[in-house]
Write a protein that holds these residues in place. Structure first.
Motif, PDB file in Angstrom:
ATOM      1  N   THR A 277      64.736   2.444  32.090  1.00  0.00           N
ATOM      2  CA  THR A 277      63.550   2.336  31.226  1.00  0.00           C
ATOM      3  C   THR A 277      62.249   2.517  32.018  1.00  0.00           C
ATOM      4  O   THR A 277      61.295   3.084  31.511  1.00  0.00           O
ATOM      5  N   ALA A 461      62.933   7.914  21.468  1.00  0.00           N
ATOM      6  CA  ALA A 461      62.380   7.038  22.506  1.00  0.00           C
ATOM      7  C   ALA A 461      63.522   6.249  23.131  1.00  0.00           C
ATOM      8  O   ALA A 461      63.572   6.035  24.335  1.00  0.00           O
ATOM      9  N   ASN A 462      64.472   5.813  22.312  1.00  0.00           N
ATOM     10  CA  ASN A 462      65.649   5.110  22.815  1.00  0.00           C
ATOM     11  C   ASN A 462      66.739   5.153  21.740  1.00  0.00           C
ATOM     12  O   ASN A 462      66.457   5.425  20.576  1.00  0.00           O
ATOM     13  N   GLN A 482      65.411   4.814  17.940  1.00  0.00           N
ATOM     14  CA  GLN A 482      63.988   4.474  17.887  1.00  0.00           C
ATOM     15  C   GLN A 482      63.249   5.763  18.223  1.00  0.00           C
ATOM     16  O   GLN A 482      63.448   6.320  19.304  1.00  0.00           O
ATOM     17  N   LYS A 484      60.116   8.403  19.066  1.00  0.00           N
ATOM     18  CA  LYS A 484      58.847   8.349  19.805  1.00  0.00           C
ATOM     19  C   LYS A 484      57.715   8.249  18.781  1.00  0.00           C
ATOM     20  O   LYS A 484      57.848   8.768  17.671  1.00  0.00           O
ATOM     21  N   ASP A 515      62.718   0.312  14.285  1.00  0.00           N
ATOM     22  CA  ASP A 515      61.403   0.219  14.924  1.00  0.00           C
ATOM     23  C   ASP A 515      61.500  -0.027  16.415  1.00  0.00           C
ATOM     24  O   ASP A 515      60.661   0.401  17.188  1.00  0.00           O
ATOM     25  N   ASP A 516      62.521  -0.773  16.813  1.00  0.00           N
ATOM     26  CA  ASP A 516      62.691  -0.946  18.260  1.00  0.00           C
ATOM     27  C   ASP A 516      64.137  -1.208  18.613  1.00  0.00           C
ATOM     28  O   ASP A 516      64.922  -1.700  17.798  1.00  0.00           O
ATOM     29  N   ILE A 517      64.479  -0.803  19.836  1.00  0.00           N
ATOM     30  CA  ILE A 517      65.791  -1.101  20.407  1.00  0.00           C
ATOM     31  C   ILE A 517      65.518  -2.237  21.392  1.00  0.00           C
ATOM     32  O   ILE A 517      64.853  -2.019  22.412  1.00  0.00           O
ATOM     33  N   PRO A 518      65.959  -3.449  21.101  1.00  0.00           N
ATOM     34  CA  PRO A 518      65.594  -4.575  21.973  1.00  0.00           C
ATOM     35  C   PRO A 518      66.258  -4.501  23.347  1.00  0.00           C
ATOM     36  O   PRO A 518      67.424  -4.097  23.453  1.00  0.00           O
TER      37      PRO A 518
END
Ligand code: ADP
Length: 548
Positions: A277, A461-462, A482, A484, A515-518
């Motif tokens: 990351t 993004a991920n 997720q 970009k 919305d996000d990959i934790p």
């Protein structure tokens, strides 16, 4: 008959002695937590670490006592490390990315008597001080000026403490098997458990990592360990850089693309190490600003699998060579690296890439075997998946205070909890964590392989893959993406992108945009949390199958 060689206990204080004696003027540069870039040398670190050992002795620290650090990579952190270990106490690195509750548990379990902390973490400690009854002193790693803003009753000032210590201290002089350091696993596999390194294991690990096919450091190198000292010992760099006489550049708390880039360029860094990351962040920054890497030659990337896009980005845009590494806290941590064999080195760049993306080969000092669930050895054919087990002098034989019971099999191997293949050239490839692998119709699907390809899609993004319940196949893969910022994409864009790159039956049954990959405390995708968030999710294919 015993050999007749000298008895020279392998204690880590000798590593810093060596750095002082032969590379004393090599610099240690730190982006300090207070802000400015500050400089010292190996000789400077050595001198101050000895003073600090004296000061710790004054506070009553004895052999075997646990002294913790809750800190970024800085010169002061390095001084604390060597001061603690050199005097025979145990340096316990705390991971500040853990929840306060988990940190309090770990501090209590380790019975830490002292905590060295950066200014960053003072508020957290102030709030939780009463939940850490074993802790007698908190030392804030700053000077008097920095202490002005510290709101923590009884806190000691690092610079004052160093100044209070007499210059000479006799380090070492104890058995090389004594404990030197303690690091808890990040808890992705249950309750955190303590890995207790010995002086001997750290010393041997240092020698192993110096190998050319491992970290391959030389006295000419300038090294930026982005990987934190609290994440599996910064992969040994705090020792190996001293052993090799490298210039060391410590990034403090700023690990974002622009800050890392600035240090790489201004300090002439030739070698760096971090989780994927961090490198994604750097490469994105370089693209956005048309930035250059004028001195960086090599990066070691590990902690989670390296996506192909990162290796290509470094190679094609900057001429930087990537070595993929695998390891774990229990292995000190280096396990394998993807440095080429003679046969691989003779291949075209594109063919070499296939091997670079594998986790790699073990150096001397790491034994490996693959087994099935019935403990039967599996072939090294690059295709058969199995449980990966390891053995060696820098690999845990048990956890602190006996947690987890006996962790070795009948042959003395430790089960890594990873599922892997090993090919005919000896390259190991992780296909999954045992608990993440998707079992579909009795066959295994590697989530990591699908993620690595998916994250190469220009809009990603991920990406993460988890198994979802399926009435016919037990589990089927779902791809979470997720995007970009500002990008759009459809389910079919991603399924089309995977087509031909993975076996057809591995194709995810669904693509979900999130919305996000934790990420967890060591920068890895937190699948436990993702599974939690997705617990009410039902596969579209499952609904169909159930109706039929
Ligand atoms: P944990 O996160 O379990 O507390 P570590 O931070 O020591 O412990 O992580 C070790 C695990 O990280 C390995 O067992 C493996 O699953 C994963 N890992 C480390 N390096 C890689 C890599 N290069 N590729 C894939 N997985 C990796």
């Amino acid at each position: 008959m015993l050999g007749l060689m000298q008895n020279w206990p392998l204690t880590v204080d000798k590593i810093l002695d060596h750095a002082r004696n032969w590379h004393g003027d090599r610099e240690i540069v730190t982006r300090s937590v207070e802000g400015p870039v500050v400089r010292t040398t190996w000789a400077g670190v050595h001198g101050r670490a000895k003073q600090l050992s004296n000061a710790l002795k004054g506070l009553g620290v004895k052999h075997g006592d646990r002294v913790a650090t809750l800190a970024w990579n800085t010169g002061r952190h390095l001084e604390a490390w060597y001061a603690i270990m050199g005097m025979g106490a145990v340096c316990h690195t705390l991971n500040p990315r853990l929840f306060a509750e988990q940190l309090c548990y770990i501090v209590g379990h380790a019975e830490d008597r002292i905590i060295f902390t950066d200014l960053t973490f003072v508020p957290m400690l102030a709030e939780n001080r009463d939940k850490m009854p074993s802790v007698e002193h908190v030392v804030v790693m700053t000077d008097r000026e920095g202490m002005k803003g510290v709101d923590l009753p009884g806190a000691l000032c690092f610079e004052d403490l160093v100044d209070s210590g007499a210059p000479d201290f006799e380090w070492g002089g104890f058995d090389e098997n004594m404990a030197a350091a303690l690091c808890y696993t990040s808890g992705t596999t249950g309750n955190p458990k303590g890995v207790l390194y010995s002086h001997r294991s750290n010393f041997l690990h240092t020698l192993v990592t110096l190998g050319v096919d491992v970290m391959g450091l030389s006295a000419k190198d300038t090294v930026l360990p982005v990987v934190p000292m609290f994440h599996a010992n910064a992969w040994g760099l705090a020792f190996s850089c001293a052993a090799a006489g490298c210039k060391l550049v410590m990034p403090g708390q700023k690990l974002d693309g622009p800050s890392v880039h600035e240090l790489l360029e201004t300090e002439g860094v030739t070698f760096s190490a971090a989780v994927p990351t961090v490198w994604l962040g750097l490469l994105q920054h370089l693209r956005a600003t048309n930035g250059k890497l004028s001195t960086l030659k090599r990066v070691v990337i590990g902690g989670s699998a390296v996506p192909e896009a990162i290796v290509r980005g470094f190679r094609d845009e900057h001429g930087v060579d990537v070595t993929h590494a695998w390891g774990m806290t229990e292995m000190s941590p280096m396990g394998t690296l993807s440095a080429p064999t003679a046969k691989v080195a003779a291949m075209s760049d594109e063919d070499q890439l296939r091997y670079k993306l594998k986790q790699g080969r073990p150096p001397l000092g790491v034994e490996m075997k693959l087994e099935d669930d019935a403990d039967k050895r599996l072939p090294h054919d690059g295709a058969t998946f199995g449980r990966l087990l390891v053995k060696g002098p820098a690999i845990a034989g048990g956890y602190f205070k006996g947690d987890g019971g006996n962790i070795l099999d009948a042959e003395g191997f430790f089960d890594t909890g990873d599922v892997a293949t090993i090919d005919g050239q000896g390259y190991m490839q992780i296909t999954d964590r045992a608990k993440d692998v998707i079992k579909s119709g009795g066959e295994w699907i590697s989530t990591i392989e699908i993620e690595n390809i998916a994250v190469g899609h220009p809009t990603a993004a991920n990406a993460a893959v988890i198994g979802a319940y399926h009435p016919k196949w037990d589990e089927r893969p779902v791809l979470l993406v997720q995007l970009k910022p500002g990008e759009t994409a459809t389910r079919d864009d991603y399924l089309g992108f995977l087509e031909g790159k993975i076996a057809k039956w591995w194709t995810p049954d669904d693509v979900v945009f999130v919305d996000d990959i934790p990420l967890g405390a060591t920068g890895k995708i937190d699948k436990k949390l993702i599974r939690d968030r997705m617990k009410d999710y039902v596969l579209p294919t499952a609904k169909v199958a159930e109706k039929a």
